[in-house]
Design an enzyme around this catalytic site. Structure first.
Site, PDB file in Angstrom:
ATOM      1  N   ALA A 202      10.952   1.179-131.166  1.00 56.70           N
ATOM      2  CA  ALA A 202      11.689   2.369-131.632  1.00 56.70           C
ATOM      3  C   ALA A 202      12.712   1.942-132.668  1.00 56.70           C
ATOM      4  O   ALA A 202      13.472   0.995-132.430  1.00 56.70           O
ATOM      5  CB  ALA A 202      12.390   3.047-130.456  1.00 56.70           C
ATOM      6  N   HIS A 203      12.714   2.595-133.793  1.00 57.41           N
ATOM      7  CA  HIS A 203      13.730   2.281-134.804  1.00 57.41           C
ATOM      8  C   HIS A 203      14.011   3.422-135.767  1.00 57.41           C
ATOM      9  O   HIS A 203      14.814   3.277-136.678  1.00 57.41           O
ATOM     10  CB  HIS A 203      13.312   1.040-135.605  1.00 57.41           C
ATOM     11  CG  HIS A 203      12.119   1.268-136.480  1.00 57.41           C
ATOM     12  ND1 HIS A 203      10.853   1.298-135.997  1.00 57.41           N
ATOM     13  CD2 HIS A 203      12.022   1.493-137.812  1.00 57.41           C
ATOM     14  CE1 HIS A 203      10.002   1.517-136.988  1.00 57.41           C
ATOM     15  NE2 HIS A 203      10.687   1.651-138.102  1.00 57.41           N
ATOM     16  N   ARG A 204      13.331   4.575-135.626  1.00 57.38           N
ATOM     17  CA  ARG A 204      13.564   5.682-136.562  1.00 57.38           C
ATOM     18  C   ARG A 204      15.021   6.111-136.486  1.00 57.38           C
ATOM     19  O   ARG A 204      15.590   6.221-135.389  1.00 57.38           O
ATOM     20  CB  ARG A 204      12.691   6.902-136.223  1.00 57.38           C
ATOM     21  CG  ARG A 204      11.212   6.709-136.461  1.00 57.38           C
ATOM     22  CD  ARG A 204      10.763   7.244-137.828  1.00 57.38           C
ATOM     23  NE  ARG A 204      10.778   6.240-138.864  1.00 57.38           N
ATOM     24  CZ  ARG A 204       9.874   5.254-139.015  1.00 57.38           C
ATOM     25  NH1 ARG A 204       8.867   5.126-138.207  1.00 57.38           N
ATOM     26  NH2 ARG A 204      10.003   4.404-140.003  1.00 57.38           N
TER      27      ARG A 204
END
Ligand code: UDP
Length: 359
Positions: A202-204
């Site tokens: 996850a990195h958005r």
């Protein structure tokens, strides 16, 4: 032709791995690394493992806000483009480097080719969506991974010429799968059994920048009943640290926290996963190609075909929906070939070969 290629972050190194060597058979390439991702874990390892040629120009323009970064890359490219005098500038994907590369070329009157053109999430809050739309409208050659992308461009009446080529990331995933299976020891290194863990990334910005949403992400990951391997992106790690949530995540009994993985190890981790939980664009496709069900931590996706084929479910940060999606029965046995079957880079080069600048 002399082609100036602009790359700057992890997925772009993967995309360039498919295209650069083939492109160099018939053209001269000047490879520019903007420095958007500059640390070893997100940059150097991809050059080493995937054989991306070393950059000819390093802009060192990473850091800062989207506006600052885009402006800095644009200003530096505005000097490099006339100096290197390319016939065409090649950009990939949807990052600040993509938009700055396209703009610098267009402003200098140089043709732009955009690989991964036409992708849309129809969510203008995503910085990537703005980058995609603006880059496509500045491009002369629009190299599309899917029919959906071609339709999106037709609907927007872009000025450039669109071609369906397939997805260059799929080329790399398919080519490196046997190599990862042979060389990677990542499962054994972490005591993991194939088919018995969920792989998460996850990195958005939309998931990790706002502390409340980040907390919802942490709560969702904590609730995964199986062993959950999280390959932690530096952006997410920094946000977890700043909000004090990192210790809470590290204490979750079923969670295995790993640093960002090299390409081969990540491919092996994906191939061995029971399911993938991600907000990444590239990882959704790679899961599909490997026949691993995907649960996407977003409400929209550009890779709609994976959802239509029954292999991907969009859940946003809804914990119950994510758990239900992880528990769902195995997807259909059929996986239609959606992304070009490993021949996208070949088609990109055919389009470039046939292109006459200024004609
Ligand atoms: N990837 C990797 N190591 C990781 C996580 C992802 O090598 O720890 C690779 C993944 O296989 C894919 C690419 O990075 O090829 C996706 O990049 P990312 O998720 O950063 O970007 P996005 O596709 O969302 O733009």
């Amino acid at each position: 032709m002399r082609i100036l290629t602009v790359i700057g972050n992890r997925p772009q190194f993967v995309k360039a791995a498919a295209v650069s060597s083939r492109l160099r058979e018939d053209h001269e390439e000047v490879l520019v690394h903007t420095g958007q991702h500059y640390d070893d874990a997100l940059s150097r390892v991809f050059f080493d493992e995937l054989g991306v040629p070393p950059p000819d120009v390093q802009l060192g323009a990473g850091g800062g806000t989207n506006a600052e970064q885009t402006a800095r890359i644009l200003a530096r490219l505005a000097a490099v483009v006339p100096e290197r005098a390319p016939d065409l500038v090649l950009v990939y994907g949807d990052t600040n480097s993509t938009l700055a590369g396209a703009l610098a070329a267009a402003q200098a009157g140089v043709a732009v080719a955009h690989v991964e053109a036409g992708m849309r999430s129809f969510d203008r809050w995503m910085p990537e969506e703005l980058n995609r739309v603006l880059t496509d409208h500045a491009s002369d050659l629009l190299l599309c991974p899917t029919e959906t992308a071609m339709t999106n461009l037709a609907r927007e009446s872009v000025a450039g010429r669109a071609h369906l080529v397939g997805d260059v990331m799929a080329d790399v995933s398919l080519a490196f799968r046997p190599i990862a299976a042979e060389r990677s020891t990542v499962l054994a290194d972490h005591g993991l059994e194939a088919g018995e863990y969920v792989l998460a990334t996850a990195h958005r910005a939309g998931n990790v920048d706002d502390p409340d949403r980040l907390e919802a992400l942490v709560a969702l990951l904590e609730a995964v009943p199986q062993t959950c391997v999280l390959a932690l992106h530096p952006r997410t790690a920094a946000r977890l640290q700043a909000t004090g949530l990192r210790d809470r995540l590290a204490a979750a009994p079923a969670l295995v926290l790993l640093p960002p993985q090299g390409y081969l190890d990540f491919l092996a981790l994906t191939a061995g996963a029971q399911a993938v939980l991600t907000d990444s664009g590239g990882v959704q496709k790679e899961a599909y190609l490997l026949g691993v069900p995907c649960v996407t931590l977003r409400k929209t996706t550009e890779w709609v075909e994976t959802v239509e084929a029954g292999w991907n479910v969009l859940v946003g940060l809804d914990r119950e929906a994510a758990l239900a999606a992880l528990a769902r029965p195995v997807p259909p046995s059929r996986r239609p070939e959606l992304y070009g079957g490993g021949r996208a880079a070949e088609r990109v080069c055919e389009v470039l070969d046939a292109y006459t600048p200024g004609a």
